[in-house]
Design a protein around this motif. Structure first.
Motif, PDB file in Angstrom:
ATOM      1  N   ILE A  41       0.757  -1.759  -0.088  1.00  0.00           N
ATOM      2  CA  ILE A  41       0.369   0.403   0.102  1.00  0.00           C
ATOM      3  C   ILE A  41       0.836   1.296   0.259  1.00  0.00           C
ATOM      4  CG2 ILE A  41      -1.959   1.254   1.547  1.00  0.00           C
ATOM      5  CD1 ILE A  41      -2.815  -1.383   2.653  1.00  0.00           C
ATOM      6  N   VAL A  42       2.193   1.275   0.490  1.00  0.00           N
ATOM      7  CA  VAL A  42       2.833   2.090   1.007  1.00  0.00           C
ATOM      8  C   VAL A  42       3.375   2.844  -0.338  1.00  0.00           C
ATOM      9  CG1 VAL A  42       4.924   3.440   1.479  1.00  0.00           C
ATOM     10  CG2 VAL A  42       3.481   2.093   2.935  1.00  0.00           C
ATOM     11  N   ASP A  43       3.831   1.812  -1.451  1.00  0.00           N
ATOM     12  CA  ASP A  43       4.840   1.758  -2.295  1.00  0.00           C
ATOM     13  C   ASP A  43       3.701   2.139  -3.239  1.00  0.00           C
ATOM     14  OD1 ASP A  43       6.848   0.496  -1.327  1.00  0.00           O
ATOM     15  OD2 ASP A  43       6.349  -1.505  -1.874  1.00  0.00           O
ATOM     16  N   ASP A  44       2.148   1.808  -3.425  1.00  0.00           N
ATOM     17  CA  ASP A  44       1.305   2.042  -4.563  1.00  0.00           C
ATOM     18  C   ASP A  44       1.272   3.902  -3.980  1.00  0.00           C
ATOM     19  OD1 ASP A  44       1.235  -0.429  -5.508  1.00  0.00           O
ATOM     20  OD2 ASP A  44      -0.805  -0.915  -3.971  1.00  0.00           O
ATOM     21  N   LYS A  45       0.524   4.419  -3.363  1.00  0.00           N
ATOM     22  CA  LYS A  45       1.060   5.436  -2.685  1.00  0.00           C
ATOM     23  C   LYS A  45       1.973   6.512  -2.791  1.00  0.00           C
ATOM     24  CE  LYS A  45      -0.274   9.019   1.022  1.00  0.00           C
ATOM     25  NZ  LYS A  45      -0.376   8.724   3.146  1.00  0.00           N
ATOM     26  N   LEU A  46       2.890   5.671  -2.995  1.00  0.00           N
ATOM     27  CA  LEU A  46       4.755   6.637  -3.244  1.00  0.00           C
ATOM     28  C   LEU A  46       4.690   6.722  -5.021  1.00  0.00           C
ATOM     29  CD1 LEU A  46       7.405   5.261  -1.333  1.00  0.00           C
ATOM     30  CD2 LEU A  46       5.966   7.918  -1.101  1.00  0.00           C
ATOM     31  N   GLU A  47       4.249   5.776  -5.683  1.00  0.00           N
ATOM     32  CA  GLU A  47       4.408   5.824  -7.475  1.00  0.00           C
ATOM     33  C   GLU A  47       2.663   6.347  -7.475  1.00  0.00           C
ATOM     34  OE1 GLU A  47       3.466   2.913 -10.651  1.00  0.00           O
ATOM     35  OE2 GLU A  47       3.953   1.322  -8.689  1.00  0.00           O
ATOM     36  N   ASN A  48       1.798   6.997  -6.458  1.00  0.00           N
ATOM     37  CA  ASN A  48       0.808   7.614  -7.509  1.00  0.00           C
ATOM     38  C   ASN A  48       1.393   9.089  -7.435  1.00  0.00           C
ATOM     39  OD1 ASN A  48      -0.570   5.228  -8.207  1.00  0.00           O
ATOM     40  ND2 ASN A  48      -2.009   5.473  -6.600  1.00  0.00           N
ATOM     41  N   THR A  49       1.907   9.673  -5.641  1.00  0.00           N
ATOM     42  CA  THR A  49       2.538  10.481  -5.707  1.00  0.00           C
ATOM     43  C   THR A  49       2.628  10.940  -6.225  1.00  0.00           C
ATOM     44  OG1 THR A  49       1.674   9.997  -3.382  1.00  0.00           O
ATOM     45  CG2 THR A  49       3.298  11.926  -3.782  1.00  0.00           C
ATOM     46  N   PHE A  50       4.553  10.568  -7.048  1.00  0.00           N
ATOM     47  CA  PHE A  50       5.843  10.852  -7.551  1.00  0.00           C
ATOM     48  C   PHE A  50       6.038  10.081  -8.831  1.00  0.00           C
ATOM     49  CE2 PHE A  50       6.533  11.185  -2.629  1.00  0.00           C
ATOM     50  CZ  PHE A  50       7.482  12.551  -2.662  1.00  0.00           C
ATOM     51  N   GLY A  51       4.888   9.391  -9.292  1.00  0.00           N
ATOM     52  CA  GLY A  51       5.245   8.573 -10.025  1.00  0.00           C
ATOM     53  C   GLY A  51       6.602   7.736 -10.676  1.00  0.00           C
ATOM     54  N   ARG A  52       6.810   6.907 -11.804  1.00  0.00           N
ATOM     55  CA  ARG A  52       8.005   6.118 -11.240  1.00  0.00           C
ATOM     56  C   ARG A  52       9.332   6.461 -12.804  1.00  0.00           C
ATOM     57  NH1 ARG A  52       6.285   0.735 -10.977  1.00  0.00           N
ATOM     58  NH2 ARG A  52       7.972   0.195 -12.214  1.00  0.00           N
ATOM     59  N   LYS A  53       8.932   7.915 -13.048  1.00  0.00           N
ATOM     60  CA  LYS A  53      10.104   8.580 -12.926  1.00  0.00           C
ATOM     61  C   LYS A  53      11.224   8.501 -12.151  1.00  0.00           C
ATOM     62  CE  LYS A  53      11.535  13.126 -14.730  1.00  0.00           C
ATOM     63  NZ  LYS A  53      11.356  14.036 -15.042  1.00  0.00           N
ATOM     64  N   ASN A  54      12.186   8.425 -12.467  1.00  0.00           N
ATOM     65  CA  ASN A  54      14.062   8.493 -11.259  1.00  0.00           C
ATOM     66  C   ASN A  54      14.539  10.141 -11.470  1.00  0.00           C
ATOM     67  OD1 ASN A  54      16.070   7.686 -10.580  1.00  0.00           O
ATOM     68  ND2 ASN A  54      17.027   6.248 -11.885  1.00  0.00           N
ATOM     69  N   PRO A  55      14.054  10.290  -9.851  1.00  0.00           N
ATOM     70  CA  PRO A  55      14.923  11.539 -10.336  1.00  0.00           C
ATOM     71  C   PRO A  55      15.743  11.614 -10.443  1.00  0.00           C
ATOM     72  CG  PRO A  55      14.172  10.767  -7.936  1.00  0.00           C
ATOM     73  CD  PRO A  55      14.026  10.023  -9.099  1.00  0.00           C
ATOM     74  N   PHE A  56      16.759  11.010  -9.812  1.00  0.00           N
ATOM     75  CA  PHE A  56      17.800  11.192 -10.398  1.00  0.00           C
ATOM     76  C   PHE A  56      19.486  10.859 -11.666  1.00  0.00           C
ATOM     77  CE2 PHE A  56      16.934   9.252  -6.326  1.00  0.00           C
ATOM     78  CZ  PHE A  56      17.843  10.314  -5.314  1.00  0.00           C
ATOM     79  N   ARG A  57      19.752  11.420 -12.277  1.00  0.00           N
ATOM     80  CA  ARG A  57      20.102  11.710 -13.995  1.00  0.00           C
ATOM     81  C   ARG A  57      21.704  12.518 -13.694  1.00  0.00           C
ATOM     82  NH1 ARG A  57      21.451  14.998 -17.669  1.00  0.00           N
ATOM     83  NH2 ARG A  57      20.694  16.837 -17.059  1.00  0.00           N
ATOM     84  N   VAL A  58      22.414  11.688 -14.141  1.00  0.00           N
ATOM     85  CA  VAL A  58      23.794  11.573 -14.099  1.00  0.00           C
ATOM     86  C   VAL A  58      24.525  12.487 -15.126  1.00  0.00           C
ATOM     87  CG1 VAL A  58      26.098  10.350 -15.137  1.00  0.00           C
ATOM     88  CG2 VAL A  58      24.997   8.738 -14.178  1.00  0.00           C
ATOM     89  N   PRO A  59      24.939  13.812 -15.181  1.00  0.00           N
ATOM     90  CA  PRO A  59      24.901  14.678 -16.200  1.00  0.00           C
ATOM     91  C   PRO A  59      25.914  14.397 -17.390  1.00  0.00           C
ATOM     92  CG  PRO A  59      26.414  15.917 -13.922  1.00  0.00           C
ATOM     93  CD  PRO A  59      25.660  14.160 -13.580  1.00  0.00           C
TER      94      PRO A  59
END
Length: 121
Positions: free
Chosen positions: A2-20
């Motif tokens: 349930i916690v994983d689903d809530k996080l996915e719904n709130t933030f989406g599946r996009k990875n916020p970290f990126r290598v320059p």
């Protein structure tokens, strides 16, 4: 889950970290530029050492060998000065009654048993 689903719904599946861009291709050049020049580090290692720092290993070795040699000489002289009796008769003849009484008390025998044991041999 349930916690994983809530996080996915709130933030989406996009990875916020990126290598320059070009980070790993330029990494080696950045590291090499930050290191000091080889010529500078080589000149620092050729400094002249003080005489004590050069000779201390030899002094320590000489002290150890001297200590071992002195110990051997003292041990050898102390062993040479002790004389052993020629036979056990000298020891038995010089034994006094006090030592026999202490031995009897130690082994918890009466005097008659102990004296009979000594005369039987």
């Amino acid at each position: 889950m349930i916690v994983d689903d809530k996080l996915e719904n709130t933030f989406g599946r996009k990875n916020p970290f990126r290598v320059p861009d070009d980070y790993f291709t330029l990494l080696e050049n950045r590291i090499m530029d930050s290191l000091p020049d080889m010529a500078l580090s080589h000149t620092n290692s050729t400094k002249k050492l003080h005489i004590w720092k050069r000779m201390r290993i030899y002094v320590a070795t000489a002290a150890c060998v001297g200590g071992i040699l002195a110990g051997y000489i003292i041990y050898k002289d102390s062993r040479a000065s002790t004389t052993l009796p020629s036979n056990n008769a000298d020891i038995v003849a010089n034994t006094n009654d006090y030592n026999i009484e202490k031995a009897v008390d130690y082994v918890m025998m009466n005097n008659d048993d102990f004296y009979s044991y000594l005369t039987s041999e």
